[in-house]
Design a protein around this motif. Structure first.
Motif, short mmCIF file in Angstrom:
data_model
loop_
_atom_site.label_atom_id
_atom_site.label_comp_id
_atom_site.label_asym_id
_atom_site.label_seq_id
_atom_site.Cartn_x
_atom_site.Cartn_y
_atom_site.Cartn_z
N PRO A 225 -48.55 16.26 36.56
CA PRO A 225 -47.83 16.64 37.97
C PRO A 225 -48.93 16.40 39.23
O PRO A 225 -50.28 17.75 38.92
CB PRO A 225 -46.92 17.75 38.17
CG PRO A 225 -46.67 17.65 36.32
CD PRO A 225 -47.89 17.30 36.47
N ASN A 226 -48.84 15.71 41.18
CA ASN A 226 -49.15 16.21 41.86
C ASN A 226 -49.10 17.70 42.04
O ASN A 226 -48.08 18.74 41.40
CB ASN A 226 -48.49 15.45 42.93
CG ASN A 226 -49.64 13.52 42.93
OD1 ASN A 226 -49.96 13.09 41.33
ND2 ASN A 226 -48.81 12.90 43.54
N ALA A 227 -49.76 17.93 42.73
CA ALA A 227 -50.12 19.14 43.45
C ALA A 227 -50.60 19.40 44.97
O ALA A 227 -51.32 18.47 45.37
CB ALA A 227 -50.89 20.37 42.80
N TYR A 228 -49.87 19.23 45.77
CA TYR A 228 -49.76 19.80 47.24
C TYR A 228 -49.79 17.89 47.73
O TYR A 228 -51.12 17.49 48.64
CB TYR A 228 -51.24 20.39 47.69
CG TYR A 228 -51.66 21.60 47.93
CD1 TYR A 228 -50.27 22.79 48.44
CD2 TYR A 228 -52.03 22.32 46.58
CE1 TYR A 228 -50.20 23.72 47.96
CE2 TYR A 228 -51.74 23.50 46.06
CZ TYR A 228 -51.48 24.47 46.94
OH TYR A 228 -50.64 25.59 47.13
N GLY A 229 -49.02 16.93 46.80
CA GLY A 229 -49.19 15.53 47.99
C GLY A 229 -50.18 14.54 47.46
O GLY A 229 -50.48 13.66 47.13
N THR A 230 -51.53 15.45 45.74
CA THR A 230 -52.06 14.03 45.18
C THR A 230 -52.68 14.92 43.83
O THR A 230 -52.58 16.33 43.29
CB THR A 230 -53.55 14.82 46.29
OG1 THR A 230 -54.19 13.56 45.57
CG2 THR A 230 -54.20 15.60 45.96
N LYS A 231 -52.53 14.30 43.39
CA LYS A 231 -53.85 14.14 41.60
C LYS A 231 -54.96 15.76 41.92
O LYS A 231 -55.67 15.68 43.17
CB LYS A 231 -54.50 13.13 41.11
CG LYS A 231 -53.00 12.45 40.59
CD LYS A 231 -51.68 12.67 39.83
CE LYS A 231 -50.87 11.91 39.22
NZ LYS A 231 -49.71 12.19 38.62
N ILE A 232 -54.83 16.46 41.01
CA ILE A 232 -55.60 17.60 41.26
C ILE A 232 -56.88 17.66 39.85
O ILE A 232 -56.56 17.10 38.85
CB ILE A 232 -54.86 18.37 40.78
CG1 ILE A 232 -54.12 19.23 39.79
CG2 ILE A 232 -54.84 18.82 42.23
CD1 ILE A 232 -53.53 20.23 40.34
N PRO A 233 -58.22 18.37 40.45
CA PRO A 233 -59.17 18.17 38.84
C PRO A 233 -58.79 19.08 37.79
O PRO A 233 -58.48 20.32 38.69
CB PRO A 233 -60.30 18.01 39.83
CG PRO A 233 -60.11 19.19 41.19
CD PRO A 233 -58.62 18.64 41.52
#
Length: 645
Positions: A225-233
C-alpha cells in the motif's frame, strides 16, 4: 551503569536531581556544615530518591558496604579552567595540551593527600581495597561507613524495591575537604548503563529479511500500500563505509595517524575475525597488523545482570563503523569489567591515564534521573582530565526519544548530558545512486503493520518505536558554548538560568536506514557459531560514525582536536553542516520493511511493516539548532574546516 545505548536498569521516575550549576563544571565542592563544625559536607551524596517519605528505617550495622572515595586532586577549579581554555578556539591557550604525566603532576592528587585519605578511612574501621589515580576504594560494615562519612545509612523504598542510601549528605573531616571530590557506593541501587543499538542482543543469530534497497529508493515496494500518498522504497540492506564516507564529506582523508578508542562493557571473543571479514566483504581497507588493539580487565563481573553477550554486538558495531569511515585510524577497544558506572569509569580512566587515544567513542548511557550527582562529578573529572590532554569524548544521546515511553518522565540521558562531552544525536539517512547524499530527517520511527488483506497499513502511521535521545537537562547548567546558538525555549525549559541541551551534533542512527554489520553469532539451537551480516542502527551507530569523522578532521588539522564542542558550535550556521529537518522533501517519508517473525528465518513467517521517518516522540528536527540533531550533521567541508590556516 549502562549498556550500548544500553538502557539503564532501575530507572527512577519519581524525582529529578538537584540543580548543580557549578558542581558539574568544577566537581562537587565540599560545603561547610554548621551542625558539624569539624566536618565538610559532600553535596550530592544523598540521592534524590532517599526521601523522608520513602525511609524504611536504619540499615543493619553489620551490613557490608563497598565504596569509592574520589580524589579532588590539587586544583579542581584550575583543572576545569584549563580544560575550558585549551578547548576554546578563541583562547590563546587553544590546543596547548598537556601529556598524561604533566596533567597528573599539575592536577592529580598528591601522595600526601592519598595518605591522609587512607589514614582517615582506616581509622574509621574501613579496609582500603585499592588505590588508583582517581580514587581510594574501601570496604567494611555499615557502622564503619557511618563513622567515616558522618551520616546514617537507611533503607529507602525506590519503586517496588528497597535500597540503602545516606539519610543525609556524607561529610569528610574538615582538613580533607580539598582532597576529596566525592564518595560513591554508599547507596546500593543499581547504577548500570545500557548499550544503544536498536536490535535484540545477537546472542542468537539475527538476520534481516528482504526485499532490500541497495541505496535509498533503489527498490520500490510496488505491491504494498501507499504511504503519504505514494509508493515507498524498501529499507536499505545496510549502508557501508563507502556510502557513509560520501554522505559526511570524508574526501581523501582516512584518519591516518589518529588514535580512536572505544569503550563498552565486556569483549567479543571474535572481534578480530569479524572486523577483518567484514572489511574484506564490504570494500573497506584491510586491517593492518597492530591496527586493532584491546585493553581488557583481568576478570568480568555482573555478567548476568548486564547481559554480557549482548554487548558483543555493540563492540562489533563500534569497531566496524569507525574503521569503515576512518579506515587508517588506529583503534583501541577498552572493555569494562561490567556495565556498572564504576567499571565504565575505570575504562575511561585507562584511556586518560595512559592517553590511549585522542578520540573516544561511547555508545552507552542511562537516564539522567538515575545518575546521582556524586557519579556525575566523578565522570566530569575524567572528562576534564581528558580535555587538558587533548582527548575528546563522544557519547550517544539515547534511543528512546524524550524517554517518556520508557521511563514515564521527559528527560535526557547521561553521561551525554555532561557539559564536557560531545553528545551525538541521530538521523534517518538517504544515500542515493552513486553514493549521492540526498537528505536526512531526525531519527524517530512510527511503525504500522500490514493489514490482514494486504491492502492497507493498520492504524497508519502507527505507534512510536524509537528515536534519537535529546532535550534539556535538569541538572547541568548551560555551558558557554551553547549560548547564542541553542534557542531559549530549549535552554530555559527547565530553569530560567538555562541548562545544557542535548545533543550537540548528529549522524546516521535509524535502523531502517542503518549500517551493515558483520558478526559471529550462535545458531538458534546454540550448537553452532557462524559469521553473518545484519542491518543495525541506534545512536550507538551515530557515536562511532561521528568519532570517525572527527578522526578525519584531526588528520586534516594535523594536531589533536580535544574536547570539540566549542569548535563545533563556532561553526554553527555555516555550510559545513547539513541542517537536518523532519520534512526535507516537504512530504511524509517512510520505508517498507520485511522481517523474519522469529528473527532469523522464514520458518514462522514474515512481518511486513511501514516505518515512518522523522517522528521522534515530542522532539522535533527543525531549521537551525534542535534537540534531535543539534547543530546538524557533517557535510562536505566539515572535515577540512579543521585545517590550521
Amino acid at each position: 551503569m549502562r549498556s550500548n545505548r544500553a538502557k539503564v536498569r532501575a530507572v527512577s521516575v519519581a524525582a529529578t536531581l538537584p540543580m548543580l550549576a557549578g558542581a558539574l563544571a568544577l566537581g562537587i565542592p565540599a560545603a561547610h556544615a554548621a551542625d558539624h563544625p569539624l566536618r565538610d559536607l559532600l553535596a550530592g551524596t544523598r540521592p534524590a530518591w532517599a526521601t523522608a517519605k520513602a525511609d524504611q528505617g536504619v540499615t543493619s550495622d553489620g551490613a557490608r558496604v563497598s565504596a569509592r572515595v574520589y580524589l579532588a586532586g590539587k586544583d579542581a577549579a584550575g583543572l576545569a579552567a584549563y580544560a575550558k581554555a585549551v578547548s576554546d578556539p578563541d583562547s590563546a591557550s587553544y590546543g596547548t595540551f598537556l601529556t598524561a604525566k604533566q596533567a597528573q603532576a599539575r592536577f592529580g592528587a598528591t601522595k600526601a593527600q592519598v595518605a591522609a585519605v587512607k589514614s582517615w578511612l582506616t581509622a574509621a574501621g574501613l579496609k582500603v581495597t585499592g588505590v588508583t589515580r582517581h580514587y581510594v576504594s574501601v570496604s567494611g560494615d555499615v557502622a564503619a561507613a557511618e563513622k567515616a562519612f558522618g551520616t546514617q545509612l537507611h533503607n529507602f523504598a525506590k519503586g517496588s524495591k528497597t535500597y540503602r542510601a545516606p539519610a543525609s549528605a556524607a561529610s569528610v573531616p574538615q582538613g580533607l575537604a580539598d582532597a576529596v571530590l566525592t564518595v560513591t557506593g554508599l547507596d546500593d541501587a543499581p547504577h548500570m548503563a545500557t548499550h544503544d543499538d536498536q536490535l535484540p542482543p545477537p546472542d542468537t543469530v539475527f538476520r534481516n529479511a528482504g526485499p532490500f534497497s541497495s541505496y535509498y529508493g533503489s527498490n520500490t515496494a510496488s505491491t504494498l500500500p501507499n504511504a503519504y500518498g505514494t509508493k515507498i522504497p524498501y529499507a536499505v540492506k545496510g549502508y557501508t563505509g563507502k556510502q557513509l564516507r560520501a554522505a559526511y564529506g570524508a574526501g581523501t582523508r582516512t584518519g591516518k595517524g589518529v588514535r580512536v578508542a572505544i569503550t563498552d562493557a565486556y569483549a567479543s571473543p571474535t572481534i578480530a575475525y569479524d572486523a577483518g571479514t567484514y572489511a574484506k566483504r564490504n570494500g573497506d581497507a584491510a586491517w593492518k597488523t597492530g591496527q586493532l588493539h584491546q585493553v581488557l580487565p583481568k576478570k568480568y563481573t555482573n555478567t548476568k545482570d548486564c547481559s554480557a553477550s549482548g554487548w558483543y554486538g555493540e563492540e562489533t558495531l563500534d569497531v566496524e563503523a569507525v574503521h569503515a569511515v576512518a579506515p587508517a585510524a588506529d583503534v583501541t577497544y577498552v572493555g569494562a569489567a561490567s556495565c556498572t558506572d564504576g567499571d565504565l569509569l575505570d575504562a575511561l580512566g585507562k584511556v586518560v591515564d595512559h592517553h590511549l587515544a585522542d578520540i573516544v567513542s561511547n555508545s552507552w548511557g542511562e537516564v539522567e534521573a538515575v545518575q546521582t550527582p556524586d557519579l556525575a562529578a566523578a565522570y566530569d573529572q575524567v572528562f576534564q582530565l581528558g580535555a587538558v590532554e587533548g582527548i575528546g569524548f563522544y557519547f550517544s544521546s539515547g534511543d528512546d526519544g524524550d524517554e517518556v515511553a520508557s521511563s514515564g518522565t521527559k528527560q535526557v540521558d547521561s553521561p551525554a548530558n555532561s557539559a564536557w562531552v560531545t553528545a551525538v544525536g541521530g538521523t534517518s539517512l538517504a544515500v542515493g545512486k552513486n553514493d549521492t547524499y540526498l537528505w536526512e530527517t531526525g531519527w524517530g520511527t512510527d511503525k504500522a503493520v500490514l493489514s490482514a488483506d494486504g491492502k492497507s497499513w493498520t492504524d497508519f502511521p502507527g505507534a512510536f518505536t524509537s528515536g534519537a535521545g535529546g532535550g534539556t537537562s535538569r541538572t547541568v547548567a548551560e555551558p558557554d558554548y551553547q549560548r547564542g546558538v541553542v534557542p531559549d525555549a530549549l535552554a530555559k525549559a527547565s530553569s530560567a538560568n538555562g541548562n545544557r541541551v542535548v545533543p550537540d551534533i548528529a549522524a546516521i542512527a535509524d535502523p531502517n536506514t542503518g549500517f551493515l554489520v558483520g558478526q559471529t553469532q550462535s545458531s538458534p539451537d546454540g550448537k553452532k557459531q557462524a559469521y553473518s551480516e545484519y542491518r543495525i542502527g541506534g545512536t550507538s551507530l551515530a557515536a562511532p560514525a561521528v568519532a570517525a569523522v572527527q578522526a578525519l578532521a584531526q588528520e586534516a588539522r594535523g594536531q589533536a582536536i580535544g574536547f570539540a564542542n566549542p569548535a563545533i558550535y563556532a561553526k554553527y550556521g555555516s555550510k559545513v553542516y547539513h541542517d537536518v529537518t523532519d520534512h526535507p522533501t516537504g512530504r511524509g517519508l517512510a520505508v517498507a520493511r520485511v522481517d523474519f517473525h522469529n528473527g532469523y528465518d522464514a520458518t514462522n513467517g514474515l512481518d511486513t511493516s511501514v516505518r515512518s521517518l522523522g517522528k521522534d516522540s515530542s522532539l522535533s528536527a527543525v531549521k537551525g539548532y534542535d534537540d534531535v540533531t543539534g547543530v546538524g550533521t557533517p557535510a562536505s567541508g566539515y572535515v577540512e574546516s579543521y585545517r590550521r590556516r
